[in-house]
Structures are given as structure tokens and as C-alpha cells.
Enzyme design. Sequence first.
Site, PDB file in Angstrom:
ATOM      1  N   HIS A 140      -3.084   7.033   1.713  1.00  0.00           N
ATOM      2  CA  HIS A 140      -3.774   5.835   1.269  1.00  0.00           C
ATOM      3  C   HIS A 140      -4.667   5.936   1.776  1.00  0.00           C
ATOM      4  O   HIS A 140      -5.492   5.190   3.067  1.00  0.00           O
ATOM      5  CB  HIS A 140      -2.557   4.442   1.925  1.00  0.00           C
ATOM      6  CG  HIS A 140      -2.664   3.212   1.588  1.00  0.00           C
ATOM      7  ND1 HIS A 140      -3.992   3.083   0.942  1.00  0.00           N
ATOM      8  CD2 HIS A 140      -3.158   2.276   2.672  1.00  0.00           C
ATOM      9  CE1 HIS A 140      -3.903   1.618   0.727  1.00  0.00           C
ATOM     10  NE2 HIS A 140      -4.457   1.260   2.112  1.00  0.00           N
TER      11      HIS A 140
ATOM     12  N   CYS B 236       0.530  -1.777  -0.310  1.00  0.00           N
ATOM     13  CA  CYS B 236       0.291  -0.169  -0.404  1.00  0.00           C
ATOM     14  C   CYS B 236       0.609   0.994  -0.115  1.00  0.00           C
ATOM     15  O   CYS B 236       0.755   2.453  -0.590  1.00  0.00           O
ATOM     16  CB  CYS B 236      -1.244   0.146   1.460  1.00  0.00           C
ATOM     17  SG  CYS B 236      -1.423  -1.499   1.437  1.00  0.00           S
TER      18      CYS B 236
ATOM     19  N   ASN C 257     -10.142   0.232  -0.992  1.00  0.00           N
ATOM     20  CA  ASN C 257      -9.200  -0.215  -0.873  1.00  0.00           C
ATOM     21  C   ASN C 257      -8.363  -1.126  -1.624  1.00  0.00           C
ATOM     22  O   ASN C 257      -8.162  -2.030  -2.311  1.00  0.00           O
ATOM     23  CB  ASN C 257      -8.678  -1.260   1.089  1.00  0.00           C
ATOM     24  CG  ASN C 257      -6.905  -1.007   1.112  1.00  0.00           C
ATOM     25  OD1 ASN C 257      -6.494  -0.516  -0.300  1.00  0.00           O
ATOM     26  ND2 ASN C 257      -6.447  -1.301   1.669  1.00  0.00           N
TER      27      ASN C 257
END
Length: 315
Positions: free
Chosen positions: A241, A113, A271
Site C-alpha cells: 500500500h 487501504c 496515498n
Amino acid sequence: MNGSRITAIGHYQPARVLTNDDLAGMVDTSDEWIRSRAGIRTRHIAGPDEPVDELAAYAAAKALAAAGLTPDGIDLVLVATSTAIDRSPNTAARVAARLGIPRPAAMDVNVVCAGFTHALATADHTVRAGAATRALVIGADKMSQITDWSDRSTCVLVGDGAGAAVVEACAPGEEPGIGPVLWGSVPEMGHAVRIEGTPPRFAQEGQSVYRWATTQLPSIARRACEKAGIDPADLAAVVLHQANLRIIEPLARKLGAVNAVVARDVTESGNTSAASIPLALSKLIEQGAVRTGDPALLFGFGGNLSYAGQVVRCP
């Protein structure tokens, strides 16, 4: 060493949209349960015939077009991804082949990520060293192919997509548009976010990640601003993020970026791992929420409990 800047950005998401109600028909969950725990309403899911390098190439083509460049103007391709199934050719080489980029240095960066901000820093350092003049920096992940769709603790979180930035050397005397990176990791806690096994599957220790992100990362993000010589109150945008709205909002608040637009693309994209930061920044620019030259903090965190952040000037 004149530094570098982002001159254009683009993003791409697959056409299929998976809603919370759709997921409620697959696992024991509900729209209210997902929204209250992650803030996510929808996510985009790629089909079996849409590999991660295709997502990356679509985003990169948009960034190239926005920069007014042809593929032969690129000499470095960096793709941040953790969901490429094949080891070789790597994703960067496949993107270069799809776009017709001749003879680039082509490398994948796997920091999950935090991959895009690591790759952006690597491109900036490469340009500063004189080893490249124009780079494509891409974050792309197909999280759907590494997800256990019977596990409600993870399947409700993920989405697929890509975002790409064109990074170019600054002219002599021009102010750099990419600030110094602040990066690091907590390797002894690498077990908290995992993509392991055959076939590979995504798993995480949600509470451990939440505590780490909300207690440790605000001070690290402030230090990234300090390295750039900017007060958080002067930021125009904060692009973290896009892991979970319950992480994004307190982290942004503790940072002290009181005048900034805070990216909340997680609500519609889920995500998307390494894709989340360039995807969210591209949308802010497309929507006119930030202007050319505005300072934005990009801050990635997650897998390996790694982090990387830098202040950039918006293209």
C-alpha cells in the site's frame, strides 16, 4: 476448484496534478517538508464532476480492453472503496451500469487501504467455489473529497485514482496465479485511521500507524510469502500500500525481498487508499519493470489497522 489468475490490469488518474509547491500556497508546508516526511512530490486530484465510480469505470475499461474481453464476459464486479458518498446504488453497480455489464453480482468492499487485496482474495475464493468465472476487481478512491484541506498533516498525503484487475478461472491443471491470502486486523486500534463525521473527514494517528506498520507488518508479509510457498528473495516485485515512502522502504527491506522491484508510486500519486496497489502494479507492468508470470507480493494495510496480502503472478 482450479484457482484463479489475474489476466489483465489497468489504471486511471485524473488529469489535474497538485504539486507540493501548490500545497505550500494553501497550508503552512513546503516541498522539503513533505518529501522528507512522506516522499511525495505530486498527487492527482479529481474534480467535483468526477465521482469515484467514474474513476473506477475508466480503470476497469482499460483492464477489460487489455484482457480482450467485452463487458458481457464479466459475472462479478467488486469495488474496494471507502469514499463512496452514496449508499445505494453501490459503486460496483454504478460501474457495471457505466460499462454495460449485464446481470453481474456487484458488491463494494470497504477495508480502506487494504481494500483491494481483500477484494482480490474474495474474487479468488468466489471463482474457486464456482460462483463466478470472470471478475472485475477494482480499487478506487477519491480521497480529496473527504480531506480537510486546511490540515497539513493529512492533506499533503492524499490523491485520487483507480486501478482494476480482471480475474479469471484457471484452466484444469493450470497453476493458480493468485496465492492464498493472509489477512486480519487489530480492531482495538481502529481509531488510528478514521473516516468519520458528517461530512466525512479523513484523520489518522500518524505515529501509531508508522510504528505498527514498520514493526508488526514485516513478519506478517513474510507469512504471506510462506503461504504461497515462495521465498521473499525470489519475488520479482513488492507492491505495498502506497501510504508513505518512510513506511514502504523499511517494510520492503525487512521483508528480505532483495531481488524485487519495490513499487514507489506514492512519490507521484500520493496515498490513493484502495486504489494504490492496483495503480502501482499497473504502472510497473506498463513500464516493463516486471514480466508476465513474475511473482509479486501485493500487501495492503491501513484503515481499521487491517491487512491482507497474497503473492500473484503478473499478467
